[in-house]
Design an enzyme around this catalytic site. Sequence first.
Site, mmCIF file in Angstrom:
data_model
loop_
_atom_site.group_PDB
_atom_site.id
_atom_site.type_symbol
_atom_site.label_atom_id
_atom_site.label_comp_id
_atom_site.label_asym_id
_atom_site.label_seq_id
_atom_site.Cartn_x
_atom_site.Cartn_y
_atom_site.Cartn_z
ATOM 1 N N TRP A 1 -1.588 4.308 -3.488
ATOM 2 C CA TRP A 1 -0.797 3.529 -4.434
ATOM 3 C C TRP A 1 -1.664 2.301 -4.720
ATOM 4 C CZ3 TRP A 1 1.538 7.384 -2.179
ATOM 5 C CH2 TRP A 1 2.876 7.690 -2.356
ATOM 6 N N TYR B 1 -1.610 -0.920 -6.475
ATOM 7 C CA TYR B 1 -0.731 -1.830 -7.187
ATOM 8 C C TYR B 1 -1.324 -3.247 -7.177
ATOM 9 C CZ TYR B 1 3.099 1.634 -7.178
ATOM 10 O OH TYR B 1 3.889 2.735 -7.402
ATOM 11 N N LYS C 1 -2.177 6.451 -7.574
ATOM 12 C CA LYS C 1 -0.912 6.284 -8.292
ATOM 13 C C LYS C 1 -0.938 4.868 -8.837
ATOM 14 C CE LYS C 1 3.789 6.318 -6.364
ATOM 15 N NZ LYS C 1 4.557 5.872 -7.472
ATOM 16 N N ILE C 2 -0.778 4.768 -10.157
ATOM 17 C CA ILE C 2 -0.917 3.455 -10.790
ATOM 18 C C ILE C 2 0.323 3.128 -11.626
ATOM 19 C CG2 ILE C 2 -3.457 3.457 -10.929
ATOM 20 C CD1 ILE C 2 -2.869 4.398 -13.944
ATOM 21 N N LYS C 3 0.505 1.848 -11.876
ATOM 22 C CA LYS C 3 1.593 1.445 -12.770
ATOM 23 C C LYS C 3 1.099 1.555 -14.211
ATOM 24 C CE LYS C 3 3.683 -1.590 -9.456
ATOM 25 N NZ LYS C 3 5.066 -1.908 -9.271
HETATM 26 P P1 FBP Z 1 9.391 4.274 -8.979
HETATM 27 O O1 FBP Z 1 9.038 5.418 -9.901
HETATM 28 O O2 FBP Z 1 10.852 4.208 -8.725
HETATM 29 O O3 FBP Z 1 8.776 2.986 -9.414
HETATM 30 O O4 FBP Z 1 8.765 4.671 -7.583
HETATM 31 C C1 FBP Z 1 7.402 4.662 -7.385
HETATM 32 C C2 FBP Z 1 7.050 3.688 -6.307
HETATM 33 O O5 FBP Z 1 5.661 3.595 -6.136
HETATM 34 C C3 FBP Z 1 7.696 3.987 -4.984
HETATM 35 O O6 FBP Z 1 6.923 4.878 -4.235
HETATM 36 C C4 FBP Z 1 7.865 2.620 -4.404
HETATM 37 O O7 FBP Z 1 8.972 2.547 -3.584
HETATM 38 C C5 FBP Z 1 8.104 1.768 -5.596
HETATM 39 O O8 FBP Z 1 7.510 2.415 -6.688
HETATM 40 C C6 FBP Z 1 7.533 0.394 -5.493
HETATM 41 O O9 FBP Z 1 7.910 -0.243 -6.666
HETATM 42 P P2 FBP Z 1 7.641 -1.753 -6.946
HETATM 43 O O10 FBP Z 1 6.174 -1.952 -6.865
HETATM 44 O O11 FBP Z 1 8.187 -1.910 -8.321
HETATM 45 O O12 FBP Z 1 8.377 -2.500 -5.909
#
Ligand code: FBP
Length: 247
Positions: free
Chosen positions: A141, A143, A172-174
């Site tokens: 992830w 982020y 996994k990216i935003k």
């Molecule tokens: P979502 O699709 O609900 O955003 O979930 C993906 C995820 O990466 C989860 O694995 C994690 O719990 C959540 O997003 C973290 O979200 P944020 O960074 O917004 O707190």
Amino acid sequence: MRKLNNPFLKNGKAMILAYDHGFEHGISDFNDFSLLPENILELAANNGYTGLVLRKGLGELLFPVSKKVPLIIKLNGKSPFLRENDSLVSADCSVKYAQELGAKGVGYTIYLGSQFEKEMIKEFGKIQEEARERNLITILWLYPVSKEILSWENFTANACRLGLELGADMVKIKYPGSKEELKKARKYCPSLKILLSGGEKLAEEEFLNNLKESLKAGLDGVAVGRNIFQQEDPESMSKKIQEIIFG
Ligand code: FBP
């Protein structure tokens, strides 16, 4: 370098259901359907998901998940109790234990731009090597530690490239807000599997459009939670996503 068989892919694409939100956000993310892990497992097993992400406690509760859907155990995470945005987020589950629970993959978050980034990279380095020895897939992830970093030019492409060079199999990216950023990530990381995270629940059409755009830009699928289990009809939403990803 040996290539692992990736059990989370179908025709090269992934459709992964993330369900670590109780730990990450707390109970406010859930409704009467999604508060029950059993419902989420059935949803994943019956709607074409190629993977399900759980924390180890739910992996134990639902054991053996892997009989129904390929399991990813998320090894670290940030709880909703933390006051500071920037904290050291260390693993609370070992790769060995994840494998004992039946996982075929392990997930780990690195908060890029964090003052603790170095520690998280170091910990992931060890996890990646152990996962390789055990033939497990690694999913990072990636982020940003703060929202504004996400909009920096090249943030997403740089993040993906870092994931590639750290030896992750998938990242996994935003959604960075622009298709151009996604195309750049694809261009600089042609061999990496790049998955889109969902974020807060959007209107169904808006989320599905983002997904279509992301796939056109070259992404390899999704690892999504709230935009599925918070929808009025999670099964119908899953079918729509399945149709877009796998046709
Ligand atoms: P979502 O699709 O609900 O955003 O979930 C993906 C995820 O990466 C989860 O694995 C994690 O719990 C959540 O997003 C973290 O979200 P944020 O960074 O917004 O707190």
